[in-house]
Write an enzyme that holds these catalytic residues in place. Sequence first.
Site, mmCIF file in Angstrom:
data_model
loop_
_atom_site.group_PDB
_atom_site.id
_atom_site.type_symbol
_atom_site.label_atom_id
_atom_site.label_comp_id
_atom_site.label_asym_id
_atom_site.label_seq_id
_atom_site.Cartn_x
_atom_site.Cartn_y
_atom_site.Cartn_z
ATOM 1 N N VAL A 182 18.747 171.906 60.916
ATOM 2 C CA VAL A 182 18.886 170.502 60.532
ATOM 3 C C VAL A 182 18.681 170.336 59.028
ATOM 4 O O VAL A 182 19.393 169.565 58.365
ATOM 5 C CB VAL A 182 17.891 169.622 61.317
ATOM 6 N N GLU A 183 17.714 171.072 58.476
ATOM 7 C CA GLU A 183 17.394 170.921 57.059
ATOM 8 C C GLU A 183 18.499 171.439 56.143
ATOM 9 O O GLU A 183 18.883 170.765 55.183
ATOM 10 C CB GLU A 183 16.079 171.650 56.740
ATOM 11 N N THR A 184 18.987 172.641 56.410
ATOM 12 C CA THR A 184 19.912 173.276 55.443
ATOM 13 C C THR A 184 21.074 174.022 56.087
ATOM 14 O O THR A 184 21.660 174.891 55.455
ATOM 15 C CB THR A 184 19.150 174.262 54.534
ATOM 16 N N TYR A 202 14.908 162.271 63.587
ATOM 17 C CA TYR A 202 14.854 163.662 63.130
ATOM 18 C C TYR A 202 14.183 164.545 64.175
ATOM 19 O O TYR A 202 14.707 165.596 64.564
ATOM 20 C CB TYR A 202 14.102 163.739 61.806
#
Length: 283
Positions: A77-79, A265
């Site tokens: 999800v982050e990168t 999130y």
Amino acid sequence: RELLLSRFAEVRIREDILEAIRRPKENLPWHEYRKLFLTDLQVQRGAEFWKKHAGALMRAEVEYGVPAEIIVAIIGVETRYGRSTGGYRALDALTTLALRYPERSEFFRKELIEYLLLTRELNVDPLAIKGSYAGALGAPQFIPSSYRRYAVDFNNDSRRDLLGSMDDAIGSVANFLKQHGWQPDGPIVSEVRLQGALYGWLENNGLEPRINLRHLARYGIEPVGVDDTNQLATLISFEGENGPLYHLGYMNFYAVTRYNRSKNYSMVVVELARDIRQRYTNP
């Protein structure tokens, strides 16, 4: 003083950073937000990432008690599994937000100081590191204070390198969650059956679990698949296409929200992790 003056003389105040931070994706309705991450490509790449880094993920799971799929999903999800770590110079981003974003200027001023201390500790040029528009760094997108506090040297090379070592990123995500209350083998989120109308006031009771399941049952809130009535939980609603969707969030769900303080999130991490495990187990 001279060193700082020379560095800040090269800083650019960037309007695009201010524009980006005022429209975070987490503010989208849940049914729109989840579509950004719960794609077949994202699941497939997650399973491939797990296979590639299986050794480090297994060690992290044993050492910190955090399931491999949760670690993989957060990095996904982050990168996008390290593919998109950000193209903004971190010093530009943090200075811009400290000076031009009054809503959270104090927070970003502190992060700017943490970043300068971090680059001194890492012995790197503060103008050389790139990250997100909010100054988050590396594959796990740690803000500077989290980098300094929770990053670990997981590949034993005497450096805590979230910018170049995926092993360190994996161990650091697991350590972050453990330090924020992750309970090994504990529930994360569950479906819920609701009866009557007494549950309504609990919808806005925050993300931190404060009431045990036995007490919640008095308000017509019954978990699906969780039998330990001593578990603390909180009722969370999400914006579905046809109305609100309800789940119970437990301490492990709350631990993920410490990574990013958004229920959307945390929920997308949980759902992506579930799908990645299924793909990894049954390719």
